[in-house]
Scaffold this active site. Structure first.
Site, PDB file in Angstrom:
ATOM      1  N   ASP A  94      91.784 -34.617 -13.393  1.00 36.08           N
ATOM      2  CA  ASP A  94      93.058 -33.917 -13.420  1.00 36.08           C
ATOM      3  C   ASP A  94      93.902 -34.270 -12.197  1.00 36.08           C
ATOM      4  OD1 ASP A  94      95.114 -32.117 -13.811  1.00 36.08           O
ATOM      5  OD2 ASP A  94      93.950 -30.359 -13.226  1.00 36.08           O
ATOM      6  N   ASP A 119     100.887 -35.602 -14.537  1.00 36.72           N
ATOM      7  CA  ASP A 119      99.724 -34.721 -14.629  1.00 36.72           C
ATOM      8  C   ASP A 119      98.850 -35.072 -15.826  1.00 36.72           C
ATOM      9  OD1 ASP A 119      97.934 -32.642 -14.688  1.00 36.72           O
ATOM     10  OD2 ASP A 119      99.425 -31.048 -14.762  1.00 36.72           O
TER      11      ASP A 119
END
Length: 411
Positions: free
Chosen positions: A121, A297
């Site tokens: 992530d 992201d």
């Protein structure tokens, strides 16, 4: 003279990374899971709503960590909480896409090592996995500090909370952590003794954040930054290639087989998130927004923007409509999915493929397809997840605090 100088600066920043003659880096295969509860081709609005809530919670936690670590509020943080209703030493790691939300790959922890499926992530900075004594961790692999000769108890606790109510909490340890043959020693990690329901049944075991240290809520040095400090890699960069098959995270370099041409570089404006300026957005040749901030992201499937500019984007799409009881969600005619939505960074535009923009048909009216660009009230920036990243090869550069995009190679 000023115009010439500006042009030179732009050209230098847009082509600073020459194409490598051979692979430099460590490849991590990554994968994406799909657990939709709806029939194939039908948009899962329930999962979409849950994902938006998780993302709001993740960013609220990140803003809080930034303020705790720097002593100042993040400029993009809302005035109040957002409403919540994947020898040169480098290499790749294969990835998978979980619940169409996160990309995961294999990570080994401890001595002897235990292998975990971990979400990668770029929108967070901490590492956590289930502990051996976790009470609600289902069939997940578990970390047993007593079974690792390199484990050290830090005598601190952690709690990770998400906007949908899911949580992970437990104790902090340090141990050896290995990804694609790259080993960080004394890496801080959270061993969760409690997982909430959504984590218990999640296909992956835990999460590894790849953002800047200022986002760590532990606080601790993130895994990739530990590799840099310990000089385990030659280049302080990592890159992502996201696709239906063959997706990869590349640590310490780039994979020239996955892109073509030169990179367009974009400076990170605040080194916490991978935050860069978004020049403008065009739809069918019409500029709908400009002068925005954005975060790249991998922990987000869709594209999320402020409600006002998202509304303007859909107004430029003929036949679009808002979806009842789904704030910020819009539909477009399935027969005319737009093929000219362009995001411009560093003067170069990147189209969003209709394949990734279309989340599937609306259950209430199959002639309408749900768009993958979502509006959120109170948001001051855009979050570009894999719906954008599938259209480009993306490089994250810690040394120069910048993000680079290149065209995908054709295969």
């Amino acid at each position: 003279m000023l115009a010439i100088s500006s042009l030179l600066i732009f050209l230098l920043s847009s082509s600073a990374l020459a194409l490598p003659a051979e692979l430099t880096g460590f490849l991590v295969p990554i994968y994406k899971r799909n657990e939709s509860c709806t029939p194939p081709g039908v948009a899962d609005l329930t999962e979409l709503e849950a994902q938006i809530a998780r993302i709001k919670g993740k960013y609220a936690r990140g803003f809080a960590a930034h303020e705790a670590n720097t002593g100042a509020a993040h400029p993009l943080a809302p005035p109040q909480a957002l409403n919540i209703t994947k020898r040169a030493r480098t290499g790749p790691e294969p990835l998978n896409d979980a619940s169409e939300t996160l990309w995961y790959g294999n990570v080994a922890i401890g001595t002897p090592p235990t292998t975990f499926k971990i979400d990668f992530d770029t929108g967070s900075s901490d590492l956590f996995v289930p502990a051996a004594r976790c009470r609600d961790c289902g069939s997940h692999s578990r970390y047993n500090p007593r079974g690792s000769s390199t484990s050290r108890n830090l005598h601190r606790t952690f709690r990770e909370g998400y906007g949908d109510g899911s949580t992970a909490s437990g104790d902090l340890y340090s141990d050896v952590v290995t990804v694609a043959g790259l080993t960080a020693t004394n890496q801080v990690l959270g061993a969760a003794t409690d997982y909430s329901h959504s984590f218990t049944y999640d296909p992956s075991d835990g999460l590894m954040g790849l953002a800047f240290p200022n986002l760590s809520s532990y606080p601790a040095t993130p895994f990739f930054n530990t590799l840099i400090r310990q000089r385990k890699i030659d280049e302080p960069i990592f890159s992502f290639y996201l696709a239906e098959t063959g997706s990869e995270l590349y640590l310490g370099g780039v994979n020239p087989a996955r892109y073509t041409g030169r990179f367009t570089w974009n400076p990170v404006t605040i080194p916490s998130y991978w935050q860069i300026g978004l020049d403008l957005i065009r739809v069918n040749g019409e500029i709908t927004s400009f002068g925005l901030e954005s975060v790249i992201d991998t922990g987000t499937t869709v594209i999320i923007g402020d409600a006002q500019n998202v509304r303007a984007l859909y107004r430029a799409i003929r036949g679009s409509r808002s979806i009842p009881d789904a704030p910020g969600v819009y539909g477009v005619p399935c027969t005319s999915i737009p093929n000219d939505i362009t995001f411009t960074f560093g003067g170069k535009g990147y189209n969003i493929s209709p394949t990734w923009f279309n989340l599937g048909s609306w259950r209430e009216d199959p002639s309408i397809c749900i768009g993958g660009i979502i509006g959120v009230d109170g948001l001051r920036f855009w979050i570009l997840g894999d719906m954008f990243m599938r259209n480009v090869y993306t490089v994250f550069d810690f040394a120069n605090s910048r993000v680079g995009f290149a065209r995908l190679a054709r295969h």
